[in-house]
Design a protein around this motif. Structure first.
Motif, PDB file in Angstrom:
ATOM      1  N   ASN A 127      87.145 -46.722   5.637  1.00 58.62           N
ATOM      2  CA  ASN A 127      87.672 -45.377   5.424  1.00 58.62           C
ATOM      3  C   ASN A 127      88.368 -44.885   6.679  1.00 58.62           C
ATOM      4  N   LEU A 128      89.446 -44.144   6.496  1.00 54.95           N
ATOM      5  CA  LEU A 128      90.189 -43.608   7.636  1.00 54.95           C
ATOM      6  C   LEU A 128      89.707 -42.197   7.953  1.00 54.95           C
ATOM      7  N   SER A 129      89.317 -41.999   9.209  1.00 52.44           N
ATOM      8  CA  SER A 129      88.934 -40.681   9.700  1.00 52.44           C
ATOM      9  C   SER A 129      89.959 -40.244  10.745  1.00 52.44           C
ATOM     10  N   THR A 130      89.531 -39.528  11.782  1.00 54.08           N
ATOM     11  CA  THR A 130      90.449 -39.028  12.803  1.00 54.08           C
ATOM     12  C   THR A 130      89.672 -38.583  14.036  1.00 54.08           C
ATOM     13  N   VAL A 131      90.327 -38.625  15.192  1.00 50.80           N
ATOM     14  CA  VAL A 131      89.689 -38.130  16.420  1.00 50.80           C
ATOM     15  C   VAL A 131      89.563 -36.612  16.400  1.00 50.80           C
ATOM     16  N   ALA A 132      90.195 -35.950  15.421  1.00 57.69           N
ATOM     17  CA  ALA A 132      90.050 -34.496  15.298  1.00 57.69           C
ATOM     18  C   ALA A 132      88.602 -34.109  15.012  1.00 57.69           C
ATOM     19  N   VAL A 133      87.805 -35.050  14.491  1.00 59.26           N
ATOM     20  CA  VAL A 133      86.394 -34.758  14.202  1.00 59.26           C
ATOM     21  C   VAL A 133      85.587 -34.619  15.491  1.00 59.26           C
ATOM     22  N   PRO A 134      85.517 -35.647  16.346  1.00 62.44           N
ATOM     23  CA  PRO A 134      84.713 -35.491  17.568  1.00 62.44           C
ATOM     24  C   PRO A 134      85.301 -34.494  18.560  1.00 62.44           C
ATOM     25  N   LEU A 135      86.620 -34.290  18.540  1.00 67.85           N
ATOM     26  CA  LEU A 135      87.259 -33.371  19.484  1.00 67.85           C
ATOM     27  C   LEU A 135      87.217 -31.922  19.009  1.00 67.85           C
ATOM     28  N   ASN A 136      86.820 -31.695  17.748  1.00 64.63           N
ATOM     29  CA  ASN A 136      86.770 -30.329  17.203  1.00 64.63           C
ATOM     30  C   ASN A 136      88.059 -29.563  17.502  1.00 64.63           C
ATOM     31  N   LEU A 137      89.174 -30.153  17.100  1.00 70.00           N
ATOM     32  CA  LEU A 137      90.476 -29.619  17.473  1.00 70.00           C
ATOM     33  C   LEU A 137      90.778 -28.280  16.816  1.00 70.00           C
ATOM     34  N   ALA A 138      91.185 -27.318  17.626  1.00 71.57           N
ATOM     35  CA  ALA A 138      91.597 -26.015  17.117  1.00 71.57           C
ATOM     36  C   ALA A 138      92.826 -26.189  16.228  1.00 71.57           C
ATOM     37  N   GLY A 139      92.868 -25.442  15.132  1.00 72.20           N
ATOM     38  CA  GLY A 139      93.993 -25.522  14.215  1.00 72.20           C
ATOM     39  C   GLY A 139      93.846 -26.595  13.159  1.00 72.20           C
ATOM     40  N   GLU A 140      92.735 -27.327  13.191  1.00 68.04           N
ATOM     41  CA  GLU A 140      92.548 -28.423  12.237  1.00 68.04           C
ATOM     42  C   GLU A 140      91.202 -28.314  11.541  1.00 68.04           C
ATOM     43  N   ALA A 141      90.746 -27.100  11.298  1.00 65.57           N
ATOM     44  CA  ALA A 141      89.420 -26.899  10.719  1.00 65.57           C
ATOM     45  C   ALA A 141      89.264 -27.614   9.380  1.00 65.57           C
ATOM     46  N   ALA A 142      90.205 -27.404   8.470  1.00 64.78           N
ATOM     47  CA  ALA A 142      90.088 -27.998   7.134  1.00 64.78           C
ATOM     48  C   ALA A 142      90.246 -29.516   7.188  1.00 64.78           C
ATOM     49  N   TYR A 143      91.229 -29.976   7.946  1.00 72.62           N
ATOM     50  CA  TYR A 143      91.483 -31.415   8.054  1.00 72.62           C
ATOM     51  C   TYR A 143      90.290 -32.132   8.678  1.00 72.62           C
ATOM     52  N   ALA A 144      89.798 -31.604   9.809  1.00 73.43           N
ATOM     53  CA  ALA A 144      88.666 -32.231  10.488  1.00 73.43           C
ATOM     54  C   ALA A 144      87.410 -32.179   9.619  1.00 73.43           C
ATOM     55  N   ALA A 145      87.217 -31.073   8.911  1.00 77.82           N
ATOM     56  CA  ALA A 145      86.044 -30.962   8.036  1.00 77.82           C
ATOM     57  C   ALA A 145      86.096 -31.997   6.915  1.00 77.82           C
ATOM     58  N   SER A 146      87.276 -32.219   6.362  1.00 77.92           N
ATOM     59  CA  SER A 146      87.409 -33.204   5.288  1.00 77.92           C
ATOM     60  C   SER A 146      87.096 -34.609   5.789  1.00 77.92           C
ATOM     61  N   LYS A 147      87.538 -34.913   7.000  1.00 82.35           N
ATOM     62  CA  LYS A 147      87.290 -36.236   7.564  1.00 82.35           C
ATOM     63  C   LYS A 147      85.855 -36.379   8.063  1.00 82.35           C
TER      64      LYS A 147
END
Length: 233
Positions: A127-147
């Motif tokens: 499955n493909l995730s993203t570094v937005a998850v561990p970095l808790n990137l601002a502006g990506e709440a929905a995207y990071a939550a989905s991943k």
């Protein structure tokens, strides 16, 4: 090396298309799934127009694959969408769309794939995730939550289907120059890269390297893992 039957979602562009080309070059049979047509032409490539978040579409894909190929060796859930917005300004409709494609699409395809994967001696789900998850990137709440949901699904599935001889792992790419991040400004991308141990953009080849590691028959004891590119932890 035995020819593998490999299914890739989000196969018409970006990382998905690169993975299709990678495995075709290795002599594998590839099943691509996306909402848009593919320009790849090969006798070993089968493309399905489908929405991964629609169960009826998924059922049609897997019924056809069962009739044509009989089994599946690998499922790579790559299909994903992103909408970069401040949390307070994110439309609920965007959140629903992101969760449907990124999480529900992955959930549905994993569930539908199990019976075909059980027929393979080296069955794999990636499955493909993203570094937005561990970095808790601002502006990506929905995207990071989905991943993040995809990562939790990956870990739990690894426990539940391990007895079937299926491993389940994930990859969290750092920024790669694909259409997914084409609308993100250079300043934000550079700021993200500076948070990495390896301070440069990743490439699709970096992703295929990890995919090949997961698919190696010697990786049969590797499951429930998420590997992030760029030195993120």
């Amino acid at each position: 090396m035995q020819v593998r039957n490999i299914m890739i979602t989000g196969a018409s562009r970006g990382i998905g298309k690169a993975l299709v080309e990678h495995f075709l070059a290795m002599g594998d049979t590839v099943i691509g799934v996306s909402r848009s047509r593919s320009d790849i032409v090969s006798e070993n490539y089968h493309h399905f127009l489908a929405d991964v978040a629609t169960e009826a579409d998924a059922k049609h894909v897997f019924t056809s694959v069962k009739k044509q190929l009989g089994k599946l060796d690998v499922l790579i859930n790559n299909a994903g969408i992103a909408r970069m917005n401040a949390f307070a300004l994110t439309p609920v409709s965007n959140v629903q769309e992101i969760m449907n494609t990124n999480f529900m699409g992955t959930f549905i395809f994993c569930q539908k794939a199990i019976n075909l994967l059980r027929k393979s001696p080296n069955a794999r789900i990636i499955n493909l995730s993203t570094v937005a998850v561990p970095l808790n990137l601002a502006g990506e709440a929905a995207y990071a939550a989905s991943k993040s949901a995809v990562e939790t699904l990956t870990r739990i599935m690894a426990k539940e289907i391990g007895s079937f001889g299926i491993t389940c792992n994930a990859i969290g790419p750092s920024p790669i120059a694909t259409q997914l991040i084409s609308g993100v400004g250079d300043e934000k991308i550079n700021k993200l890269i500076q948070q990495q141990a390896i301070k440069k953009m990743a490439t699709v080849e970096d992703v295929t390297n990890i995919v090949d590691f997961y698919l190696n028959p010697n990786s049969h004891m590797v499951t429930g893992q998420i590997i992030y590119l760029g030195g993120i932890s």
